[in-house]
Design an enzyme around this catalytic site. Sequence first.
Site, short mmCIF file in Angstrom:
data_model
loop_
_atom_site.label_atom_id
_atom_site.label_comp_id
_atom_site.label_asym_id
_atom_site.label_seq_id
_atom_site.Cartn_x
_atom_site.Cartn_y
_atom_site.Cartn_z
N CYS A 1 0.83 -1.20 0.00
CA CYS A 1 0.00 0.00 0.00
C CYS A 1 0.87 1.26 0.00
O CYS A 1 1.42 1.62 -1.03
CB CYS A 1 -0.99 -0.06 1.15
SG CYS A 1 -2.43 0.98 0.87
N HIS B 1 -3.79 -4.91 0.68
CA HIS B 1 -3.18 -5.46 1.90
C HIS B 1 -3.29 -6.99 1.92
O HIS B 1 -4.21 -7.54 2.52
CB HIS B 1 -3.88 -4.88 3.13
CG HIS B 1 -3.58 -3.44 3.35
ND1 HIS B 1 -2.49 -3.02 4.08
CD2 HIS B 1 -4.20 -2.33 2.91
CE1 HIS B 1 -2.45 -1.70 4.09
NE2 HIS B 1 -3.48 -1.26 3.39
N GLU C 1 -1.72 -9.08 3.57
CA GLU C 1 -1.57 -9.67 4.91
C GLU C 1 -2.92 -9.97 5.56
O GLU C 1 -3.02 -10.84 6.42
CB GLU C 1 -0.73 -8.75 5.82
CG GLU C 1 -1.40 -7.46 6.28
CD GLU C 1 -1.26 -6.29 5.31
OE1 GLU C 1 -1.05 -6.55 4.10
OE2 GLU C 1 -1.38 -5.13 5.74
N1 GLN Z 1 -1.73 6.70 2.98
C1 GLN Z 1 -1.92 5.97 1.78
C2 GLN Z 1 -3.30 6.14 1.19
O1 GLN Z 1 -4.21 6.58 1.85
C3 GLN Z 1 -1.64 4.49 1.99
C4 GLN Z 1 -2.64 3.84 2.86
C5 GLN Z 1 -2.18 2.53 3.43
O2 GLN Z 1 -1.01 2.20 3.41
N2 GLN Z 1 -3.11 1.76 3.97
O3 GLN Z 1 -3.50 5.85 0.04
#
Ligand code: GLN
Length: 542
Positions: free
Chosen positions: A379, A513, A515
């Site tokens: 992410c 994600h 995970e």
């Molecule tokens: N801050 C980034 C976004 O909002 C990544 C978010 C995250 O890593 N969950 O896109």
Amino acid sequence: MAEPRYIFITGGVTSSLGKGLASAALGALLQARNFKVLLRKLDPYLNVDPGTMSPYQHGEVYVTDDGTEADLDLGHYERFTSVAARSSDYVTTGKIYSTVLSKERRGDYLGATVQVIPHITDEIKRFITNDTEGADFVLCEIGGTVGDIEGLPYLEAIRQLRNDLGRERTMFIHLTLLPYIPTAGELKTKPTQHSVKALLSEGIQADLLLCRSDRPIPADAKRKLAQFCNVHSDNVIAALDAGNIYQVPLQYHEEKFDQQVCRYFGIEKPATALDPWHKLIDSIKNSKEKVRIGIVGKYVQLLDAYKSLIQALAHGGIKHQVIPELVWIDSEKEENVASQLGTVDGILVPGGFGERGIGGKLAAAQYARENKVPFFGICFGMQLAVIEACRNQLGLKDASSTEFGPTSEPVVGLLTEWASEAGIQLREENGDLGGTMRLGAYPCVLEKDSLVHKIYGKDEISERHRHRYEVNTKYSKRLEEVGLHFSGFSPDGTLPEIIERKDHPWFVGVQFHPELKSRLFESHPLFSAFIKAAVDHKKHQG
Ligand code: GLN
């Protein structure tokens, strides 16, 4: 079984006793007896969900397929039982109140004075008993500790449910602590007695005590607890500290926890499916070799912020019979990052928010790219890997994310429009922060012949998301020329979901994600491949 039975798990004496893990373990043990289980959590705080809370307050925010931002205990439930959690499995006081208050505004209460009892408690009861189709057991964990003011409506609601559904369909399990006092040389039962009394003063008599303790509980202490707490002595179960969380179900089983639960309900079904757990423990015991994984993040002081990540790496380790040794690297101490990466076999930059600490993460992505160390960006980690390539390979010094403020090179920008199952989603710059990210499971199409296609062995995958910003495809052509390849997109081709590097042994960044979907008995393909790449890297270095 036509109608589900409800098991309520409350906690006493102190917080952090591991109610979530205990509930997950009981869920797994009931599954081993071929029952269908559902696990739910009720959290007594006023936030509608943990989505807007700091990881320091709450740890990781777990996201379900259907896009609910939930407590990390739901991650334990999923990993232990493989039952995918849904929005109907998680509630907070904030959510209960906001439902009741919108009903009140609509006039649904027909002129009644709206009160905690019955309106809030009815809403809690509705949550507990709603959407339970097919379940033999619904396990409900009540967050917080008995005695908290915030928890009272929940205790009242479950007290009423006992009355509504009868003893045959409800059970109260109370998780407590027996502290060992060295000067007395004894495990003390008094705090548990007090906690059981506090519960009783709300009209709830515990049916079974699950007692956390750092050493075996002597028979006379069990007898004492049974006598003073008014439970059967067979229902005083020791929950001893486990060396490894995966040992918990078998340890509880040996203490006859699941047997006593079944006996309470008067049902007989042997535990026939515990083999996978035994095999799992054996495989963990046989893992000797270590691989060092450097994790570069901002919340390294509070590892609960990375709960699922740690577990997913462990699952990858189990799959390859190695022990991932996690090296936590504080991304805010930028100058130290590269020096700490010299001894790791793989580098992981996890999800995150905000500009603080990005220096260390960018340094980590650069180090991995230049030194050909396996790199996994999740992410935020993927977004920063793209920014790093723009800054250092394309020479775009101002390459940045609009998350950090206005920029002339918005390599990562606010997602203002995207397609979801529910239709087109629109967002504005100054909109609400709660529950408005791109949340939950979305499909992603994998490019044939890519590394990720080989890893997943599929053309299309579904992964869970939680992000507000997105990589800007405007830069993709130039990035491709310096080796950074986009190998996964949303089905309409608009949102880049995956990057990989052609000039690198294992460099993968994903916008989702993974995970969150790794399971104990089914390591996530990306984590499994990352661990394997780290093992290979170690061999080559060796
Ligand atoms: N801050 C980034 C976004 O909002 C990544 C978010 C995250 O890593 N969950 O896109």
